[in-house]
Design a protein around this motif. Sequence first.
Motif, short mmCIF file in Angstrom:
data_model
loop_
_atom_site.label_atom_id
_atom_site.label_comp_id
_atom_site.label_asym_id
_atom_site.label_seq_id
_atom_site.Cartn_x
_atom_site.Cartn_y
_atom_site.Cartn_z
N GLY A 1 -29.60 -6.38 -22.64
CA GLY A 1 -28.48 -6.74 -21.79
C GLY A 1 -27.43 -7.59 -22.47
O GLY A 1 -26.23 -7.47 -22.20
N GLY A 2 -27.84 -8.46 -23.39
CA GLY A 2 -26.89 -9.32 -24.07
C GLY A 2 -26.45 -8.80 -25.42
O GLY A 2 -25.76 -9.52 -26.15
N GLY A 3 -26.89 -7.58 -25.77
CA GLY A 3 -26.53 -7.03 -27.07
C GLY A 3 -27.50 -7.45 -28.16
O GLY A 3 -28.42 -8.25 -27.94
N TRP A 4 -27.28 -6.88 -29.35
CA TRP A 4 -28.17 -7.14 -30.46
C TRP A 4 -28.15 -8.61 -30.88
O TRP A 4 -29.17 -9.18 -31.25
CB TRP A 4 -27.79 -6.26 -31.64
CG TRP A 4 -28.51 -6.60 -32.91
CD1 TRP A 4 -28.01 -7.19 -34.02
CD2 TRP A 4 -29.91 -6.40 -33.17
NE1 TRP A 4 -28.99 -7.36 -34.98
CE2 TRP A 4 -30.17 -6.88 -34.47
CE3 TRP A 4 -30.95 -5.86 -32.43
CZ2 TRP A 4 -31.44 -6.83 -35.04
CZ3 TRP A 4 -32.23 -5.81 -33.00
CH2 TRP A 4 -32.45 -6.28 -34.29
N THR A 5 -26.99 -9.25 -30.81
CA THR A 5 -26.90 -10.65 -31.23
C THR A 5 -27.77 -11.55 -30.36
O THR A 5 -28.51 -12.40 -30.87
CB THR A 5 -25.43 -11.12 -31.16
OG1 THR A 5 -24.63 -10.30 -32.00
CG2 THR A 5 -25.32 -12.58 -31.61
N ALA A 6 -27.68 -11.36 -29.05
CA ALA A 6 -28.49 -12.17 -28.14
C ALA A 6 -29.98 -11.89 -28.34
O ALA A 6 -30.81 -12.81 -28.29
CB ALA A 6 -28.10 -11.87 -26.70
N PHE A 7 -30.32 -10.63 -28.58
CA PHE A 7 -31.72 -10.27 -28.82
C PHE A 7 -32.24 -10.98 -30.06
O PHE A 7 -33.33 -11.57 -30.04
CB PHE A 7 -31.83 -8.75 -28.98
CG PHE A 7 -33.24 -8.26 -29.22
CD1 PHE A 7 -34.03 -7.88 -28.15
CD2 PHE A 7 -33.76 -8.18 -30.50
CE1 PHE A 7 -35.33 -7.42 -28.35
CE2 PHE A 7 -35.05 -7.73 -30.73
CZ PHE A 7 -35.84 -7.35 -29.64
N ASP B 1 -33.31 -17.61 -18.50
CA ASP B 1 -32.95 -16.80 -19.65
C ASP B 1 -33.83 -15.54 -19.65
O ASP B 1 -34.75 -15.39 -20.46
CB ASP B 1 -33.14 -17.60 -20.95
CG ASP B 1 -32.63 -16.84 -22.18
OD1 ASP B 1 -32.08 -15.73 -22.01
OD2 ASP B 1 -32.80 -17.34 -23.30
N ARG B 2 -33.54 -14.65 -18.74
CA ARG B 2 -34.36 -13.45 -18.60
C ARG B 2 -34.18 -12.48 -19.76
O ARG B 2 -35.10 -11.76 -20.13
CB ARG B 2 -34.06 -12.75 -17.27
CG ARG B 2 -34.39 -13.61 -16.06
CD ARG B 2 -34.19 -12.88 -14.75
NE ARG B 2 -34.55 -13.73 -13.63
CZ ARG B 2 -35.80 -13.85 -13.16
NH1 ARG B 2 -36.77 -13.16 -13.72
NH2 ARG B 2 -36.06 -14.64 -12.14
N THR B 3 -32.99 -12.46 -20.33
CA THR B 3 -32.77 -11.60 -21.50
C THR B 3 -33.61 -12.05 -22.67
O THR B 3 -34.23 -11.23 -23.37
CB THR B 3 -31.28 -11.61 -21.88
OG1 THR B 3 -30.50 -11.14 -20.78
CG2 THR B 3 -31.04 -10.72 -23.09
N GLY B 4 -33.65 -13.36 -22.93
CA GLY B 4 -34.49 -13.87 -24.01
C GLY B 4 -35.97 -13.62 -23.74
O GLY B 4 -36.72 -13.27 -24.66
N ALA B 5 -36.40 -13.80 -22.49
CA ALA B 5 -37.80 -13.55 -22.15
C ALA B 5 -38.16 -12.08 -22.37
O ALA B 5 -39.24 -11.77 -22.88
CB ALA B 5 -38.06 -13.93 -20.69
N ALA B 6 -37.23 -11.19 -22.01
CA ALA B 6 -37.48 -9.76 -22.22
C ALA B 6 -37.54 -9.43 -23.71
O ALA B 6 -38.34 -8.60 -24.14
CB ALA B 6 -36.38 -8.94 -21.54
N ALA B 7 -36.71 -10.09 -24.50
CA ALA B 7 -36.71 -9.85 -25.95
C ALA B 7 -38.05 -10.26 -26.57
O ALA B 7 -38.61 -9.53 -27.40
CB ALA B 7 -35.56 -10.60 -26.60
N ILE B 8 -38.57 -11.42 -26.19
CA ILE B 8 -39.88 -11.86 -26.69
C ILE B 8 -40.96 -10.87 -26.26
O ILE B 8 -41.87 -10.54 -27.04
CB ILE B 8 -40.20 -13.28 -26.19
CG1 ILE B 8 -39.10 -14.27 -26.57
CG2 ILE B 8 -41.55 -13.73 -26.74
CD1 ILE B 8 -38.91 -14.42 -28.05
#
Length: 287
Positions: A57-63, A250-257
């Motif tokens: 959701g936040g793009g590759w940079t956020a991931f 920070d749901r995007t970060g949680a999803a990335a982990i």
Amino acid sequence: MTVSPETAVSPAPGASAPGAGRRHRLGTTSLRVGAASIWLSVIVLLPLAAILWQSAGGGWTAFWQAVASNAALESFKVTVTISIGVTLVNLVFGLLVAWTLTRDEFPGKRLVDAVIDLPFALPTIVASLVMLALYGPNSPVDLHLQHTKWGVGVALLFVTLPFVVRSVQPVLLELDRDVEEAAASLGANSFTILTKIILPALLPSLLSGAGLAFSRAIGEFGSVVLIGGAVPGETEVSSQWIRTLIENDDRTGAAAISIVLLLVSFVVLFILRAVGSRAAKREELSR
């Protein structure tokens, strides 16, 4: 008497037309495959697709920022190192327990066999309470492991042991004892029989159980919550860091982990099962 072509090919009364049974079987197989695929998609693939979509959701940079942050890397290090150690220990003692249950007779054997499955049925938070009561500040055995890596390791050993035992046990039951007896009659000692006959036959099931135990360990949460304490860089596993990210919205970060843990688990399972499959083929060819 002359037989017409129509009479020659027409089926007997009450008989099925040629190929009808095969078409019926193919239709039934297609129905089963379709139902299984739909169920797998709903239960597994759609949730995985949802977590993948959220992580992007936040793009590759956020991931990348989420998975490469110091806190994330520390949690990965703690998770993977402890999980590897737990898996190796369970390989040894899981094999020992499975061997005892299949080859030895002793009072209470059925009870022990039933206790092996207890971590499957027990809620993981209850396992954490058990570990805290046994190894916490008021430990009845005077062994204090709370907020230590050893405490996290013991909790993970508890919840992952059944995977190795239940993977190896059926194979041990099916092993041909005559081969072991023949080797012993030819002068082979116990160590030679174990390494040359038994372990090669058990290798695929051992690797499968190890893969399942490792995958469970890196994703475990409930059993380590209380005994571990989520000390950053020491006992905070990745699942606890995911919870922290969710609490901080920070749901995007949680999803990335979560995606990283899924990839690690999948790669380990794939490699171990591929190695186990090759070992099984070599074992069949050597017979």
